[in-house]
Motif scaffolding. Structure first.
Motif, mmCIF file in Angstrom:
data_model
loop_
_atom_site.group_PDB
_atom_site.id
_atom_site.type_symbol
_atom_site.label_atom_id
_atom_site.label_comp_id
_atom_site.label_asym_id
_atom_site.label_seq_id
_atom_site.Cartn_x
_atom_site.Cartn_y
_atom_site.Cartn_z
ATOM 1 N N ARG A 154 0.826 -1.213 0.000
ATOM 2 C CA ARG A 154 0.000 0.000 0.000
ATOM 3 C C ARG A 154 0.861 1.264 0.000
ATOM 4 N NH1 ARG A 154 -4.244 -0.604 4.894
ATOM 5 N NH2 ARG A 154 -2.286 -0.080 5.954
ATOM 6 N N THR A 155 2.018 1.179 0.655
ATOM 7 C CA THR A 155 2.864 2.375 0.815
ATOM 8 C C THR A 155 4.312 2.128 0.409
ATOM 9 O OG1 THR A 155 3.501 1.810 3.088
ATOM 10 C CG2 THR A 155 1.456 3.088 2.806
ATOM 11 N N GLU A 156 4.650 0.887 0.040
ATOM 12 C CA GLU A 156 6.042 0.469 -0.177
ATOM 13 C C GLU A 156 6.916 0.853 1.021
ATOM 14 O OE1 GLU A 156 6.922 -0.384 -4.767
ATOM 15 O OE2 GLU A 156 7.340 1.679 -4.166
ATOM 16 N N GLY A 157 6.356 0.601 2.201
ATOM 17 C CA GLY A 157 7.129 0.748 3.424
ATOM 18 C C GLY A 157 7.052 2.090 4.106
ATOM 19 N N ALA A 158 6.287 3.038 3.593
ATOM 20 C CA ALA A 158 6.271 4.383 4.178
ATOM 21 C C ALA A 158 5.621 4.414 5.559
ATOM 22 C CB ALA A 158 5.567 5.355 3.239
ATOM 23 N N ASP A 159 4.842 3.397 5.923
ATOM 24 C CA ASP A 159 4.286 3.318 7.273
ATOM 25 C C ASP A 159 4.884 2.124 8.036
ATOM 26 O OD1 ASP A 159 3.076 1.390 5.736
ATOM 27 O OD2 ASP A 159 1.019 1.910 6.275
ATOM 28 N N HIS A 160 6.080 1.734 7.648
ATOM 29 C CA HIS A 160 6.821 0.663 8.315
ATOM 30 C C HIS A 160 8.079 1.240 8.962
ATOM 31 C CE1 HIS A 160 4.125 -1.736 5.921
ATOM 32 N NE2 HIS A 160 4.698 -2.879 6.252
#
Length: 416
Positions: A144-150
């Motif tokens: 969904r974010t390619e890791g931007a909320d990881h």
């Protein structure tokens, strides 16, 4: 050199520890609360401000690695291990990924030690890529974010550049798949390719129980003016000299090895922690990286840190007033250390010591077991909470791709 009259203060100074919940100590030492927004941020409670989903990865990414080498539990990179343990029982954890604000990927990329205890980061990029491929294939949230909320804990010398030599770390750069994620790392240096915008800089791990066992009576005077133990040259890795610590440590030795105000040596005595509690100033120079556990030890033991590392980004800099508690010396000014330190007015020294005695200051530098309010775990959560809510731009349109999965050194693309 004639000792300034104020400097006699260190013969009778009685500002050492105050109580922090990890240490059972007397509350009698003078302290001073951190004023303004920094103090408020330091004492923030992240519970109720964010929810974190912890991925359940196969044990080969974490637990089995630790089983092979339990030394990782006491290494200065151990934050990656204790962060997972903390989050698994934290009230901010959610078992429902649909309601999560952040996603945590527990990968122990620094738990690969030589017989001498030095970390080998060479497998780390492949391990990290493998973990990301796994979560991207089995859960919808990464895509969904390619890791931007990881977020990932990457406590190595140069973080997610995964190399212990700066030149090679710069050449490698941050692992391409982590370009959108938030990195929690010990490495911090402004305008450096290994520190991406939005990273959370944390202190290295220093074992609280070990430090507690070396406490000395609070009435002990600080009879050492300047203290340092460690390498001045790294002959094995820098035989010609000048590259290690950018020459700053060598300059300390060459200029002050015979100065009676400076208690400096390469020897690491069994009384190391006790000696720090007897010192007014503790040198915290860069080594191969700008940070070291000395910074944590200095704060915990109430020894004013003398930070010699140009452009360093310090842990939790939005919460800890480093300018107020420490002394910053440019690397080029190391030959003038004696003049700089003896010129500091005694009232400034005393205020720094009062601030260092603040319990919340010490607690923020520690990863205790079990966790305590205001500790480094909670400061990380505070940092994540302050990034919320996520901007809508982090969410990708269906089919949209930003990251290049084939970028990076060829060796890093091999299966792990």
């Amino acid at each position: 050199m004639k000792l300034p009259s104020w400097a006699l203060i260190f013969l009778t100074c009685n500002l050492t520890f105050s109580t922090i919940s990890a240490f059972r100590l007397s509350r009698s030492q003078p302290t001073e609360r951190i004023s303004g927004s920094a103090g408020d941020v330091l004492e923030d409670d992240p519970v109720g401000r964010l929810k974190v989903f912890v991925y359940e990865l196969p044990s080969k990414y974490n637990k089995k690695i630790l089983q092979k080498d339990p030394r990782c539990l006491t290494h200065m990179f151990a934050a990656e291990i204790y962060m997972q343990r903390f989050l698994l029982s934290s009230p901010v954890r959610t078992l429902n990924p649909e309601e999560a604000d952040w996603f945590y990927v527990p990968v122990y990329t620094t738990c690969d030690l030589t017989p001498n205890g030095l970390p080998l980061p060479f497998k780390s990029p492949r391990m990290m890529r493998s973990a990301i491929q796994l979560i991207a294939s089995n859960w919808p949230y990464w895509n969904r974010t390619e890791g931007a909320d990881h977020f990932f804990v990457v406590p190595h010398d140069f973080g997610a550049c995964f190399h212990y030599q700066e030149e090679k770390a710069i050449g490698r750069g941050i692992l391409p798949l982590l370009q959108r994620a938030t990195l929690v790392q010990t490495f911090g240096q402004r305008n450096h390719v290994c520190l991406k915008e939005g990273s959370i800089t944390v202190p290295p791990y220093a074992p609280p129980q070990k430090m507690q066992s070396h406490l000395i009576p609070g009435k002990t005077p600080r009879s050492i003016f300047v203290y340092f133990r460690g390498l001045f040259y790294d002959v094995g890795n820098d035989p010609e000299g000048g590259y290690y610590a950018r020459g700053a440590r060598a300059a300390v030795w060459e200029n002050f090895k015979d100065n009676p105000l400076f208690d400096i040596s390469t020897e690491h005595p069994t009384t190391y922690y006790e000696d720090m509690q007897r010192a007014i100033f503790c040198l915290c120079p860069l080594g191969w990286a700008p940070w070291s556990p000395r910074l944590v030890e200095a704060v915990i033991f109430g020894c004013i840190p003398v930070i010699i590392a140009d452009d360093i980004v310090l842990p939790f800099a939005d919460a800890i007033p480093w300018e107020d508690i420490g002394v910053f010396v440019d690397e080029k000014d190391v030959p003038y250390l004696d003049t700089i330190l003896t010129s500091i007015p005694p009232e400034v020294i005393l205020r720094k010591q009062r601030l260092l005695a603040n319990p919340s200051m010490k607690q923020a530098m520690l990863f205790p077991q079990p966790a305590q309010p205001g500790d480094a775990f909670h400061q990380v959560l505070n940092g994540l909470a302050r990034k919320l809510p996520h901007d809508r731009s982090v969410y990708l349109r269906p089919g949209e791709k930003v990251l290049n999965w084939t970028a990076g050194p060829v060796a890093d693309l091999k299966p792990w």
